[in-house]
Design an enzyme around this catalytic site. Structure first.
Site, PDB file in Angstrom:
ATOM      1  N   LYS A  11       0.861  -1.188   0.000  1.00 27.87           N
ATOM      2  CA  LYS A  11       0.000   0.000   0.000  1.00 27.87           C
ATOM      3  C   LYS A  11       0.893   1.233   0.000  1.00 27.87           C
ATOM      4  CE  LYS A  11      -4.587   0.590   0.326  1.00 27.87           C
ATOM      5  NZ  LYS A  11      -5.535  -0.148  -0.528  1.00 27.87           N
ATOM      6  N   THR A  56      -3.503  -5.467   0.699  1.00 28.39           N
ATOM      7  CA  THR A  56      -2.928  -4.128   0.839  1.00 28.39           C
ATOM      8  C   THR A  56      -3.745  -3.290   1.812  1.00 28.39           C
ATOM      9  OG1 THR A  56      -4.141  -3.195  -1.048  1.00 28.39           O
ATOM     10  CG2 THR A  56      -2.012  -4.224  -1.504  1.00 28.39           C
ATOM     11  N   HIS A 249      19.792  27.598 -12.183  1.00 30.10           N
ATOM     12  CA  HIS A 249      20.558  28.625 -12.884  1.00 30.10           C
ATOM     13  C   HIS A 249      20.029  30.036 -12.610  1.00 30.10           C
ATOM     14  CE1 HIS A 249      22.737  25.573 -15.045  1.00 30.10           C
ATOM     15  NE2 HIS A 249      21.626  25.066 -15.524  1.00 30.10           N
TER      16      HIS A 249
END
Length: 300
Positions: A11, A56, A249
């Protein structure tokens, strides 16, 4: 004819907010927990048999139950509790990987007696990944989204130039990046005392920042190496660190069409570009250590 290869299930991204109330003073832990289990799971793929499958949904419930029953001291400790439980309680499960992101909150000062108000800190996200195979542990701590900047003490020159090169050399530039780092602890078995996870994290974060600030940079690669080396050299419990540094940058704006001098000597105006960006990545290891952190950090 096909052959089933490595497989796992679980999960992902269970969002857990654990509130601990100490009278009028409250404490919170805000986690995003993902569970992946592996082991004797071939039949669910090959025939659809769910005989060995822990659902799950059950793994999700376990995460929330453990948060309440055992508390959340640190992300690493919580992940260790979960991994140990899944591997030792389920015969078919021979491996567990717990991935945790922790979001930091700080208190809002109030004049009243209660301490229950918080503001989300927009700094880094703390991470932890715990893997357990029933006998050996691997704990990889880390952080992401930690934005740092040096406004001087950085240059970039002497690089290869070809017909497509337009970048001008500079002996004074802004160096900024968003630090993503993962470091692997030497601790791997229960026979040894666990590290102090919070202290280790604070120290590693501090070393990353101090090395960034104190290094005169001739390239972001050089700075990365200095940052990683500082962490490994200063903490004997850390064997390896992987850094991913996108170069954020900042280009000097040409103001000459307006008759304005934009000179770095007294301060200047820059254009902050978000993309495209240079991406500098490398692993720094203790001498003799084995590289185990995946090259692609997204595969942690």
């Amino acid at each position: 004819m096909t052959v089933l290869g490595q497989n796992q299930y679980g999960k992902a991204e269970n969002r857990v907010l654990k509130v601990t109330r100490d009278g009028a003073t409250h404490h919170i832990k805000d986690l995003n927990v993902s569970v992946a289990l592996s082991g004797d799971m071939d039949e669910v793929h090959l025939s659809g048999s769910n005989t060995n499958v822990l659902t799950t949904d059950t793994t999700k419930n376990t995460v929330f139950a453990f948060a309440q029953e055992r508390g959340v001291e640190t992300a690493e400790q919580f992940g260790i509790h979960l991994a140990r439980h899944f591997v030792t309680s389920q015969e078919a499960v021979t491996g567990a990987r717990i991935r945790i992101e922790e979001y930091t909150w700080e208190r809002i000062a109030t004049p009243g007696p209660g301490e229950h108000s918080f503001v989300r800190r927009n700094q880094e996200t703390r991470t932890a990944q715990i893997s357990f195979d029933g006998s050996a542990w691997q704990v990889v701590s880390g952080l992401g989204d930690l934005v740092v900047m040096n406004t001087t003490d950085s240059e970039f020159r002497g690089y290869v130039k070809d017909r497509y090169t337009t970048l001008q050399e500079t002996d004074d530039r802004i160096l900024a990046t968003e630090v993503h780092a993962r470091w692997r602890h030497a601790w791997s078995d229960d026979a040894r005392p666990m590290p102090d996870w919070d202290r280790s994290y604070a120290q590693a974060r501090g070393h990353l920042l101090s090395a960034f600030a104190e290094t005169y940079s001739r390239s972001l690669q050089q700075t990365l190496h200095a940052m990683g080396s500082r962490v490994v050299e200063q903490d004997p419990e850390i064997e390896e660190i992987r850094l991913s540094l996108p170069n954020k940058h900042h280009f000097l704006v040409d103001l000459s069409p307006f008759g304005i001098k934009n000179d770095t000597a007294d301060g200047a105006v820059y254009f902050a570009a978000d993309r495209p960006y240079g991406l500098i990545e490398a692993t720094v290891l203790r001498d003799g250590a084995e590289q185990r952190i995946p090259v692609d950090l997204t595969n942690l």
